[in-house]
Each structure stands twice: as C-alpha cells, then as structure tokens.
Design a protein around this motif. Structure first.
Motif, PDB file in Angstrom:
ATOM      1  N   PHE A 141      25.772  32.961  41.082  1.00 32.00           N
ATOM      2  CA  PHE A 141      26.380  31.697  41.488  1.00 32.00           C
ATOM      3  C   PHE A 141      27.409  31.251  40.450  1.00 32.00           C
ATOM      4  O   PHE A 141      28.525  30.872  40.794  1.00 32.00           O
ATOM      5  N   LEU A 142      27.028  31.306  39.179  1.00 37.74           N
ATOM      6  CA  LEU A 142      27.941  30.887  38.112  1.00 37.74           C
ATOM      7  C   LEU A 142      29.178  31.786  38.056  1.00 37.74           C
ATOM      8  O   LEU A 142      30.299  31.303  37.861  1.00 37.74           O
ATOM      9  N   LEU A 143      28.994  33.084  38.239  1.00 34.88           N
ATOM     10  CA  LEU A 143      30.128  34.006  38.242  1.00 34.88           C
ATOM     11  C   LEU A 143      31.052  33.741  39.430  1.00 34.88           C
ATOM     12  O   LEU A 143      32.275  33.766  39.293  1.00 34.88           O
ATOM     13  N   GLN A 144      30.471  33.482  40.592  1.00 35.14           N
ATOM     14  CA  GLN A 144      31.290  33.183  41.771  1.00 35.14           C
ATOM     15  C   GLN A 144      32.080  31.889  41.568  1.00 35.14           C
ATOM     16  O   GLN A 144      33.236  31.787  41.964  1.00 35.14           O
ATOM     17  N   GLN A 145      31.438  30.910  40.946  1.00 37.68           N
ATOM     18  CA  GLN A 145      32.098  29.641  40.658  1.00 37.68           C
ATOM     19  C   GLN A 145      33.270  29.870  39.695  1.00 37.68           C
ATOM     20  O   GLN A 145      34.366  29.348  39.908  1.00 37.68           O
ATOM     21  N   SER A 146      33.047  30.654  38.649  1.00 35.49           N
ATOM     22  CA  SER A 146      34.102  30.960  37.685  1.00 35.49           C
ATOM     23  C   SER A 146      35.243  31.718  38.349  1.00 35.49           C
ATOM     24  O   SER A 146      36.418  31.442  38.089  1.00 35.49           O
ATOM     25  N   LEU A 147      34.914  32.670  39.192  1.00 38.11           N
ATOM     26  CA  LEU A 147      35.935  33.436  39.900  1.00 38.11           C
ATOM     27  C   LEU A 147      36.769  32.529  40.795  1.00 38.11           C
ATOM     28  O   LEU A 147      37.992  32.660  40.856  1.00 38.11           O
ATOM     29  N   SER A 148      36.117  31.610  41.460  1.00 33.90           N
ATOM     30  CA  SER A 148      36.833  30.670  42.325  1.00 33.90           C
ATOM     31  C   SER A 148      37.797  29.806  41.505  1.00 33.90           C
ATOM     32  O   SER A 148      38.952  29.604  41.899  1.00 33.90           O
ATOM     33  N   GLU A 149      37.338  29.307  40.371  1.00 35.63           N
ATOM     34  CA  GLU A 149      38.195  28.495  39.496  1.00 35.63           C
ATOM     35  C   GLU A 149      39.367  29.324  38.972  1.00 35.63           C
ATOM     36  O   GLU A 149      40.502  28.853  38.925  1.00 35.63           O
TER      37      GLU A 149
END
Length: 171
Positions: A141-149
């Motif tokens: 989840f955190l990696l996906q959030q970072s990728l989105s940002e």
C-alpha cells in the motif's frame, strides 16, 4: 451482489458491484456473505479465483458463479485458506478439477470443494503467516501510494516543461 468479476486472487475488486434491493436480498438467504468468508469462483474462465470478503462490502450475497467457503477459525484462518487456494499448485489442481469429466464449461461443484485436501498447520503458525501477510500488504500500500505521488509529480513537471515554466530564464 458479489459476482465472479469481483473475486480475484487475494483481491476483492469493487468495480461493477451489482446492487439489489432488500426484497431481492430476502430471496437469497442461502447465499448470505459473512465477515471473512472465503469466496471462490466456481464457473467459467475465472474458475478457481479466490479472495476474502471485506466487511465494507457487507451486507452482500453471491451469485451462482461464486461459492462461499466458511471456515472454523479454531482450525484454519480465512487468510491462510485463501492464500493456499491461490497458490500456483492449488490453482492448477482446481482448474484441472474444473475441466475434468468432459464438461463443456469449467466448473467446480460443492462436493468437489468439500473433497479438497488442504494443509492445516498449527493455528500459531497461521497467525504468524497472517501477521506477515498484513505487513506485506501494508508495504505494498505504501509503495503504491509513493508511486502514485511520483507519477503525479512527474506529470506536473512534464506540463511545466512543455509550457516552458521549468527554466523561465533560459532561452
């Protein structure tokens, strides 16, 4: 109404959920989904896909293409069973069962599900497995959030670059 298109391996897809009214729901009392039920696609091209239902989708029912597997949590945890069902070897086994018998359409029967042999390690090991899965899911989840940002920042920079706003004094 949960349909096979909502059930993916270890992932519940909320897109295109079907909604039914209370009157329709009452007619489907034999397919009521409960918290942490394991959902298994039993027909068609998506046969053998499996996930756990999330509380935020409840109350819900399943259609005829999805089977509810309810576990006794004293012996096996839903997360452990779901990951066991979605293991590559188990997926092959279930797809082979679904296509056996000369049927023209892939299908798994209730009896076949009940006859599957499953691994049931001590509950302490299953709890540890559950903890690891939760930690991994949190990291994903955190990696996906970072990728989105990152993607948003990249797109913003590209827009500024094309407009000549990145280096206004250049030229």
């Amino acid at each position: 109404m949960i349909r096979s298109m909502n059930v993916h391996n270890n992932e519940f897809i909320y897109k295109d959920l079907a909604f039914i009214d209370d009157e329709q729901a009452k007619k489907l009392n034999n397919v009521i989904v409960e918290p942490e039920d394991v959902l298994l696609n039993i027909t068609g091209a998506s046969v053998a896909r499996c996930c756990i239902v999330h509380n935020r989708v409840l109350p819900a029912r399943v259609n005829q293409h999805v089977s509810i597997v309810r576990v006794n949590k004293e012996y096996i945890l839903p997360i452990f069973l779901s990951y066991q069902f979605t293991n590559d070897s188990y997926q092959r086994l279930m797809r082979n069962v679904a296509t056996s018998g000369g049927a023209t359409r892939e299908a798994i029967t209730k009896q076949q599900i009940e006859e599957y042999e499953i691994i049931v390690p001590p509950i302490e090991l299953q709890n540890r497995f559950n903890t690891y899965v939760q930690q991994i899911e949190q990291q994903k989840f955190l990696l996906q959030q970072s990728l989105s940002e990152f993607q948003q920042n990249f797109e913003s920079l590209m827009q500024k670059a094309f407009k000549g706003e990145l280096f206004p004094d250049a030229g």
